[in-house]
Scaffold this active site. Structure first.
Site, short mmCIF file in Angstrom:
data_model
loop_
_atom_site.label_atom_id
_atom_site.label_comp_id
_atom_site.label_asym_id
_atom_site.label_seq_id
_atom_site.Cartn_x
_atom_site.Cartn_y
_atom_site.Cartn_z
N LYS A 53 -9.70 -13.28 -9.16
CA LYS A 53 -11.15 -13.25 -8.96
C LYS A 53 -11.80 -14.51 -9.51
CE LYS A 53 -10.84 -8.28 -8.93
NZ LYS A 53 -11.11 -6.96 -9.52
N GLN A 97 -12.80 -4.34 -14.81
CA GLN A 97 -11.49 -4.22 -14.15
C GLN A 97 -10.88 -2.84 -14.42
OE1 GLN A 97 -9.98 -6.50 -12.03
NE2 GLN A 97 -8.57 -4.83 -11.69
N ASP A 120 -18.65 -4.08 -7.20
CA ASP A 120 -17.51 -3.27 -6.77
C ASP A 120 -17.95 -2.10 -5.89
OD1 ASP A 120 -15.10 -4.42 -7.51
OD2 ASP A 120 -15.08 -3.51 -9.52
C1 BQF Z 1 -1.92 -10.31 -2.05
C2 BQF Z 1 -6.02 -3.46 -7.29
C3 BQF Z 1 -4.81 -1.39 -7.50
C4 BQF Z 1 -5.55 -1.05 -8.63
C5 BQF Z 1 -6.53 -1.91 -9.10
C6 BQF Z 1 -4.03 -10.68 -3.33
C7 BQF Z 1 -4.86 -9.05 -4.89
C8 BQF Z 1 -3.74 -8.26 -4.63
C9 BQF Z 1 -2.79 -8.67 -3.72
C10 BQF Z 1 -5.89 -8.63 -5.85
C11 BQF Z 1 -6.28 -4.74 -6.66
C12 BQF Z 1 -5.52 -5.17 -5.46
C13 BQF Z 1 -7.23 -5.59 -7.23
C14 BQF Z 1 -2.92 -9.89 -3.07
C15 BQF Z 1 -7.51 -6.97 -6.71
C16 BQF Z 1 -6.18 -6.37 -4.79
O1 BQF Z 1 -1.71 -11.52 -1.89
O2 BQF Z 1 -1.38 -9.44 -1.37
C17 BQF Z 1 -4.99 -10.26 -4.23
O3 BQF Z 1 -6.21 -9.39 -6.74
N1 BQF Z 1 -6.51 -7.38 -5.76
C18 BQF Z 1 -7.96 -5.13 -8.38
O4 BQF Z 1 -8.82 -5.84 -8.89
O5 BQF Z 1 -7.69 -3.94 -8.91
C19 BQF Z 1 -6.75 -3.10 -8.44
C20 BQF Z 1 -5.05 -2.58 -6.84
#
Ligand code: BQF
Length: 293
Positions: A53, A97, A120
């Site tokens: 992020k 987060q 969010d």
């Molecule tokens: C990629 C998330 C579960 C629980 C809390 C790029 C992200 C992930 C994968 C990413 C996720 C999942 C995020 C890829 C943010 C998505 O290249 O495939 C980016 O940063 N995510 C989160 O903030 O909290 C989570 C999944």
């Protein structure tokens, strides 16, 4: 027929380039968009997500602030940090987060973020707006899925969509969005108690897998020519590889790609789109705070 692979890396890059231009315009008007991120504890996946992020903010020109707190932080201490950002007019978006340490009630924290800065889109007020079709912020992962369908060149209007998984973060808001008059899809929500789940999925024009089961969706659950969106991020053992594990989605990619018209990969599919949509919400928050558009 092999499926078209819809790349979230490519689509999100394109969106970030568009937003970069938009931020330059906002800055020329004296507005510096700013996102505040709160991370509690040391969860390694959460650290990666927060770093993704921050990197996206930096690329686009959004200012980012970060508060890191130890896992033992009390609910009251965390609420103080949230309130500090709530009351800071230079901060346009706030996110905490997830997941939070078990002793902190998530709902209490998510409701403490003022709806105007809830990028969010987890506050019940903003969730409610989505369900009545009034759009301010878009829930990031659901909006990322829909943007992949759209920019992949596919329609939702008149289509049957099977959503697997009913979480408040993905499945539920997706269904709320898809059956709006703007999208015109017919949605069936599938979950652990759904009967004939395989048949229901196999009847759908679009399958969105978001139940957190590695490679659950097999070729026999997908109609020939369907569009398959994979929200899953599962870490599975991969003996013999460098790290000893790999990421797989909720879809058995190799077999489903032979049958679907289009499919999103993991990684590089919905994940990067989630980040792009968060950036978009931050710009919306900044514009609205400044009374622009
Ligand atoms: C990629 C998330 C579960 C629980 C809390 C790029 C992200 C992930 C994968 C990413 C996720 C999942 C995020 C890829 C943010 C998505 O290249 O495939 C980016 O940063 N995510 C989160 O903030 O909290 C989570 C999944």
């Amino acid at each position: 027929m092999a499926a078209k692979i819809i790349s979230g890396n490519e689509v999100s890059q394109q969106m970030k380039d568009e937003m970069k231009l938009e931020v330059a315009e906002l800055k020329a008007k004296g507005l510096q968009p700013c996102l505040a991120v709160i991370l509690v504890g040391e969860d390694p996946a959460s650290k990666v997500y927060v770093s993704n992020k921050k990197k996206a903010c930096e690329y686009i020109g959004i200012r980012s602030l970060e508060t890191r707190l130890p896992a033992e932080t009390t609910t009251e201490e965390l609420l103080k940090v949230v309130n500090g950002y709530n009351n800071d007019p230079s901060v346009h978006g706030i996110l905490c987060q997830l997941p939070l340490p078990k002793h902190i009630p998530e709902t209490k924290i998510l409701r403490a973020i003022v709806p105007e800065k809830d990028v969010d889109c987890f506050h019940p007020f903003n969730v409610g707006l989505i369900s009545i079709g009034e759009v301010r912020f878009l829930p990031c992962t659901p909006a990322g899925c829909l943007e992949l369908i759209k920019r992949g060149g596919f329609e939702t209007s008149g289509k049957d969509v099977a959503i697997l998984g009913r979480s408040n973060i993905v499945g539920r808001p997706l269904s709320n969005m898809l059956d709006q008059r703007t999208m015109n899809a017919t949605v069936f929500m599938c979950h652990t108690k759904t009967k004939n789940l395989k048949e229901k999925c196999a009847g759908a024009d679009i399958v969105i897998a978001a139940m957190g089961q590695p490679e659950f969706v097999k070729a026999d659950m997908v109609k020939e020519g369907a569009v398959v969106i994979d929200v899953g991020i599962n870490r599975v053992d991969a003996p013999g590889t460098e790290k000893g594990w790999k990421l797989v989605g909720d879809v058995a990619f190799d077999e489903v790609k032979e049958k679907a018209a289009a499919i999103t990969p993991v990684p590089g599919g919905v994940g990067p789109m989630t980040i792009a949509m968060l950036m978009k919400n931050t710009l919306t928050a900044a514009r609205e705070a400044a009374g622009l558009k």
